[in-house]
Motif scaffolding. Structure first.
Motif, PDB file in Angstrom:
ATOM      1  N   TYR A   1      32.039  55.902  -4.699  1.00 28.67           N
ATOM      2  CA  TYR A   1      31.482  56.568  -3.504  1.00 28.67           C
ATOM      3  C   TYR A   1      32.358  57.710  -2.982  1.00 28.67           C
ATOM      4  CZ  TYR A   1      28.612  52.318  -3.075  1.00 28.67           C
ATOM      5  OH  TYR A   1      27.753  51.281  -3.293  1.00 28.67           O
ATOM      6  N   VAL A   2      33.610  57.795  -3.448  1.00 27.99           N
ATOM      7  CA  VAL A   2      34.533  58.694  -2.739  1.00 27.99           C
ATOM      8  C   VAL A   2      34.348  60.173  -3.098  1.00 27.99           C
ATOM      9  CG1 VAL A   2      36.253  56.904  -2.358  1.00 27.99           C
ATOM     10  CG2 VAL A   2      36.407  58.337  -4.387  1.00 27.99           C
ATOM     11  N   GLU A   3      33.865  60.439  -4.305  1.00 26.61           N
ATOM     12  CA  GLU A   3      33.704  61.819  -4.751  1.00 26.61           C
ATOM     13  C   GLU A   3      32.872  62.634  -3.752  1.00 26.61           C
ATOM     14  OE1 GLU A   3      35.196  62.655  -7.604  1.00 26.61           O
ATOM     15  OE2 GLU A   3      34.546  64.756  -7.656  1.00 26.61           O
ATOM     16  N   GLU A   4      31.874  61.969  -3.183  1.00 27.35           N
ATOM     17  CA  GLU A   4      30.949  62.646  -2.255  1.00 27.35           C
ATOM     18  C   GLU A   4      31.645  63.284  -1.046  1.00 27.35           C
ATOM     19  OE1 GLU A   4      26.642  61.286  -1.718  1.00 27.35           O
ATOM     20  OE2 GLU A   4      27.846  59.471  -1.516  1.00 27.35           O
ATOM     21  N   MET A   5      32.814  62.755  -0.724  1.00 24.95           N
ATOM     22  CA  MET A   5      33.524  63.307   0.436  1.00 24.95           C
ATOM     23  C   MET A   5      33.881  64.776   0.214  1.00 24.95           C
ATOM     24  SD  MET A   5      36.312  60.260   1.059  1.00 24.95           S
ATOM     25  CE  MET A   5      35.831  58.616   1.599  1.00 24.95           C
ATOM     26  N   PHE A   6      34.058  65.151  -1.049  1.00 22.40           N
ATOM     27  CA  PHE A   6      34.670  66.451  -1.337  1.00 22.40           C
ATOM     28  C   PHE A   6      33.721  67.463  -1.970  1.00 22.40           C
ATOM     29  CE2 PHE A   6      37.679  62.914  -1.846  1.00 22.40           C
ATOM     30  CZ  PHE A   6      38.454  63.158  -0.721  1.00 22.40           C
ATOM     31  N   VAL A   7      32.467  67.051  -2.179  1.00 22.91           N
ATOM     32  CA  VAL A   7      31.503  67.952  -2.820  1.00 22.91           C
ATOM     33  C   VAL A   7      30.918  68.903  -1.777  1.00 22.91           C
ATOM     34  CG1 VAL A   7      29.298  68.073  -4.041  1.00 22.91           C
ATOM     35  CG2 VAL A   7      30.933  66.238  -4.564  1.00 22.91           C
ATOM     36  N   LEU A   8      30.943  70.180  -2.069  1.00 24.77           N
ATOM     37  CA  LEU A   8      30.375  71.162  -1.136  1.00 24.77           C
ATOM     38  C   LEU A   8      28.959  71.529  -1.565  1.00 24.77           C
ATOM     39  CD1 LEU A   8      33.367  73.666  -0.796  1.00 24.77           C
ATOM     40  CD2 LEU A   8      32.858  71.644   0.582  1.00 24.77           C
ATOM     41  N   ASP A   9      28.110  71.765  -0.596  1.00 21.86           N
ATOM     42  CA  ASP A   9      26.800  72.347  -0.916  1.00 21.86           C
ATOM     43  C   ASP A   9      26.716  73.703  -0.214  1.00 21.86           C
ATOM     44  OD1 ASP A   9      26.524  71.686   1.719  1.00 21.86           O
ATOM     45  OD2 ASP A   9      24.717  70.465   1.466  1.00 21.86           O
ATOM     46  N   ASP A  10      25.575  74.364  -0.329  1.00 18.23           N
ATOM     47  CA  ASP A  10      25.427  75.708   0.254  1.00 18.23           C
ATOM     48  C   ASP A  10      25.719  75.715   1.754  1.00 18.23           C
ATOM     49  OD1 ASP A  10      24.731  76.481  -2.223  1.00 18.23           O
ATOM     50  OD2 ASP A  10      22.570  76.683  -1.827  1.00 18.23           O
ATOM     51  N   ILE A  11      25.257  74.671   2.414  1.00 14.03           N
ATOM     52  CA  ILE A  11      25.432  74.610   3.870  1.00 14.03           C
ATOM     53  C   ILE A  11      26.912  74.675   4.228  1.00 14.03           C
ATOM     54  CG2 ILE A  11      25.247  73.059   5.864  1.00 14.03           C
ATOM     55  CD1 ILE A  11      22.559  72.098   4.733  1.00 14.03           C
ATOM     56  N   GLU A  12      27.701  73.825   3.603  1.00 15.34           N
ATOM     57  CA  GLU A  12      29.129  73.811   3.925  1.00 15.34           C
ATOM     58  C   GLU A  12      29.809  75.095   3.464  1.00 15.34           C
ATOM     59  OE1 GLU A  12      31.430  70.213   3.456  1.00 15.34           O
ATOM     60  OE2 GLU A  12      29.697  68.959   3.930  1.00 15.34           O
ATOM     61  N   GLU A  13      29.391  75.594   2.306  1.00 13.95           N
ATOM     62  CA  GLU A  13      30.022  76.824   1.816  1.00 13.95           C
ATOM     63  C   GLU A  13      29.812  77.987   2.791  1.00 13.95           C
ATOM     64  OE1 GLU A  13      28.767  77.145  -2.239  1.00 13.95           O
ATOM     65  OE2 GLU A  13      30.448  75.883  -2.918  1.00 13.95           O
ATOM     66  N   ARG A  14      28.611  78.104   3.298  1.00 14.06           N
ATOM     67  CA  ARG A  14      28.341  79.192   4.256  1.00 14.06           C
ATOM     68  C   ARG A  14      29.176  79.014   5.531  1.00 14.06           C
ATOM     69  NH1 ARG A  14      22.799  78.739   2.337  1.00 14.06           N
ATOM     70  NH2 ARG A  14      22.394  77.210   3.969  1.00 14.06           N
ATOM     71  N   LEU A  15      29.319  77.761   5.969  1.00 11.89           N
ATOM     72  CA  LEU A  15      30.094  77.523   7.200  1.00 11.89           C
ATOM     73  C   LEU A  15      31.589  77.705   6.982  1.00 11.89           C
ATOM     74  CD1 LEU A  15      28.191  74.382   8.573  1.00 11.89           C
ATOM     75  CD2 LEU A  15      28.162  76.679   9.565  1.00 11.89           C
TER      76      LEU A  15
END
Ligand SMILES: [Fe+2]
Ligand SMILES: [Fe+2]
Lengths: 259, 313
Positions: free
Chosen positions: A175-189
């Motif tokens: 489950y821990v990998e998900e903490m660090f994966v970026l998507d478009d939303i986070e990248e833009r922010l």
């Protein structure tokens, strides 16, 4: 403050604040299930304290999310009137409590993450979020001390406790990998210096986790296991639905009532 | 210290209003009565966490959820504090907890009733914590120092719980029809058990005499019960709720609210273990204890290992 954001940023920020708020709401809810059932009275008190802090932080974050969204939704509206697919918490946090070792390991893995995340968020250009981070970091420091001390005790305690806490770690590693994966939303922010770059925290996270895990005479699991994904986009395990149906029962049954 | 001269000396100290402290000499019966009372009180705090904890995950708003967790957490703190007070009398907490798990120790019967709706959380705060306050305000003057001090501290928090409970009840009593119904129903179910919290009539209370003589208690069960009724009836009226007692009537001469007879059969049945939740409550405590055994063992093993290391170093 939030009035100056364009439509895209506003939507992104709303989603991001839900991620932060839902993590703490769901974890706080799970912790509160221990109240009255802990292995010793002192832990009933300690876990309740951490639960109170988590839910308190969730209130601040969801309230802010509602303000950013600008549709008049309160923190309670967001907590009690969304479906599982609209929740943005990590899958790790909705997992049932299991034994005390499972709860402690989950808390430890999240506390390390939360610690570095809040540390970075103190620098957010979105002032209300930076303020929440400053205040919450103090609380998380205490949570981390509590959970890491228990990881040490259970890891380096008895043979049974070592097996149980190792089992919890092995189980939760996916489950821990998900903490660090970026998507478009986070990248833009991140570009706007509003969100913290979670991918940049992974190394520090791993360093601290490894240090405590080794000190506790435990093994870091191998990385060749299936990693969960998608909970930030609302793809959850089945456990979340049951948690929410319990949590939301009264508000949903009497939507016009004040409590 | 059992000879007559010493007993007389002890009684003189009590009569002079002195506090008895752990290292003072005291009659063995005094010590035993206090262990019994304080440990029962501690167990009640701990078992009392269960009926309310039952609604933590279903609290209807985030603020209510916070308040309820904090309240149940306070009760754990009260339990801990009272076990410490009992330990000053030369018995340890593990032994007392074991007595509870073995079904040998009593705790307040009120917690053997179920919490059926959210209104129960309000009504427990209002009536159960309210009744506890009446009792504990008296116990704050108890002759045994550590118990008296524990009561002073605990009472402050119980007052807060009561206010919080009344606020929930008042909100529901003024709410939508379904909420009003829940509020009234909760009062109907909790009223009589709350009156039972003060124990049997003075004439049927085997320990009352000696406890009064030694100023562990300074008021009788019936006096305390009357005080609670007098305080509570006007509060119920102000919230538009009725008390389920057709014999309730104000007496302008004594300024008391006279009330009907308690169902003593029910009272003794619940004490004997036949209340609606006796088994669930004890089983929940046993399960927590059982499931936590490996954790306590690990903590002890870790402490022992690391104590060794620091000794060597
Ligand atoms: Fe209490
Ligand atoms: Fe209380």
């Amino acid at each position: 403050m939030s009035e100056t954001f364009d439509k895209q940023t506003r939507a992104d920020l709303f989603d991001y604040l839900l991620r932060l708020g839902d993590d703490r709401l769901i974890l706080g809810h799970r912790l509160s299930e221990w109240c009255g059932h802990g292995p010793m009275l002192e832990e009933d008190i300690a876990l309740s304290n951490i639960s109170l802090d988590c839910i308190g932080q969730a209130i601040s974050l969801l309230k802010l999310a509602g303000e950013v969204e600008g549709e008049g939704r309160s923190e309670d509206d967001l907590a009690y009137f969304r479906e599982a697919i609209d929740f943005r918490n990590l899958m790790l946090l909705e997992q049932p409590n299991g034994d005390f070792g499972y709860t402690i390991m989950r808390q430890f893995l999240f506390d390390v993450y939360s610690f570095y995340l809040y540390e970075a968020l103190q620098e957010s250009t979105f002032q209300p979020l930076a303020e929440i981070a400053v205040k919450s970091l103090k609380e998380v420091r205490y949570h981390l001390r509590h959970s890491s001390q228990w990881v040490l005790r259970l890891g380096d305690g008895t043979e049974e406790s070592r097996q149980r806490i190792q089992q919890a770690l092995d189980n939760q590693w996916r489950y821990v990998e998900e903490m660090f994966v970026l998507d478009d939303i986070e990248e833009r922010l991140i570009v706007e210096n509003i969100a913290a770059d979670a991918s940049a925290l992974q190394e520090k996270w791993r360093e601290m986790v490894e240090k405590i895990i080794h000190q506790a005479t435990l093994q870091i699991p191998g990385d060749n296991i299936y990693k969960t994904q998608g909970s930030r986009q609302g793809k959850h395990s089945e456990h979340l639905g049951y948690l929410l149906s319990e949590m939301q029962i009264l508000s949903r049954s009497y939507p016009d009532a004040q409590w | 210290m059992e000879d007559n001269a010493k007993m007389e000396q002890f009684q003189q100290r009590i009569d002079a209003g002195e506090k008895i402290e752990p290292k003072d000499s005291m009659p063995e019966k005094y010590r035993k009565q206090l262990i019994r009372m304080i440990s029962q009180h501690a167990h009640s705090e701990i078992v009392g966490m269960l009926p309310e904890g039952n609604w933590i995950t279903r609290a209807p708003s985030l603020q209510r959820k916070l308040s309820l967790i904090a309240k149940v957490q306070d009760e754990a703190g009260h339990g801990l504090y009272l076990y410490c007070a009992a330990e000053t009398l030369g018995i340890d907490r593990d032994e007392l907890v074991q007595q509870l798990l073995d079904g040998k120790a009593k705790y307040s019967s009120i917690f053997n009733y179920p919490t059926l709706t959210w209104a129960d959380i309000g009504v427990i705060g209002w009536l159960v914590d309210g009744a506890a306050i009446v009792n504990q305000t008296m116990l704050a003057k108890a002759s045994y120092g550590p118990y008296s001090r524990a009561m002073i501290r605990i009472c402050k928090e119980e007052n807060f719980h009561k206010r919080q409970g009344m606020e929930i009840v008042a909100t529901m009593a003024a709410g939508v029809p379904a909420q009003k119904k829940m509020a009234q129903d909760a009062v109907n179910r909790w009223w009589w058990p709350s009156l039972m919290m003060f124990g049997p009539h003075d004439s049927d209370s085997p320990n009352s005499g000696v406890l009064l003589k030694w100023k562990v208690k300074t008021k009788t069960n019936d006096e305390l019960r009357q005080r609670f009724v007098n305080l509570t009836v006007p509060q119920a009226r102000a919230m538009g709720l009725s008390i389920p007692d057709p014999n309730l009537k104000y007496d302008p001469e004594t300024k008391n609210w006279n009330f009907g007879e308690i169902d003593w059969d029910e009272f003794y049945q619940v004490i004997k273990g036949n209340g609606p939740c006796n088994e669930e409550r004890i089983e929940a405590r046993r399960k927590a204890h059982r499931d936590g055994a490996w954790v306590r063992d690990a903590a002890a093993a870790y402490a022992a290992k690391h104590a060794d290391k620091s000794n060597v170093a």
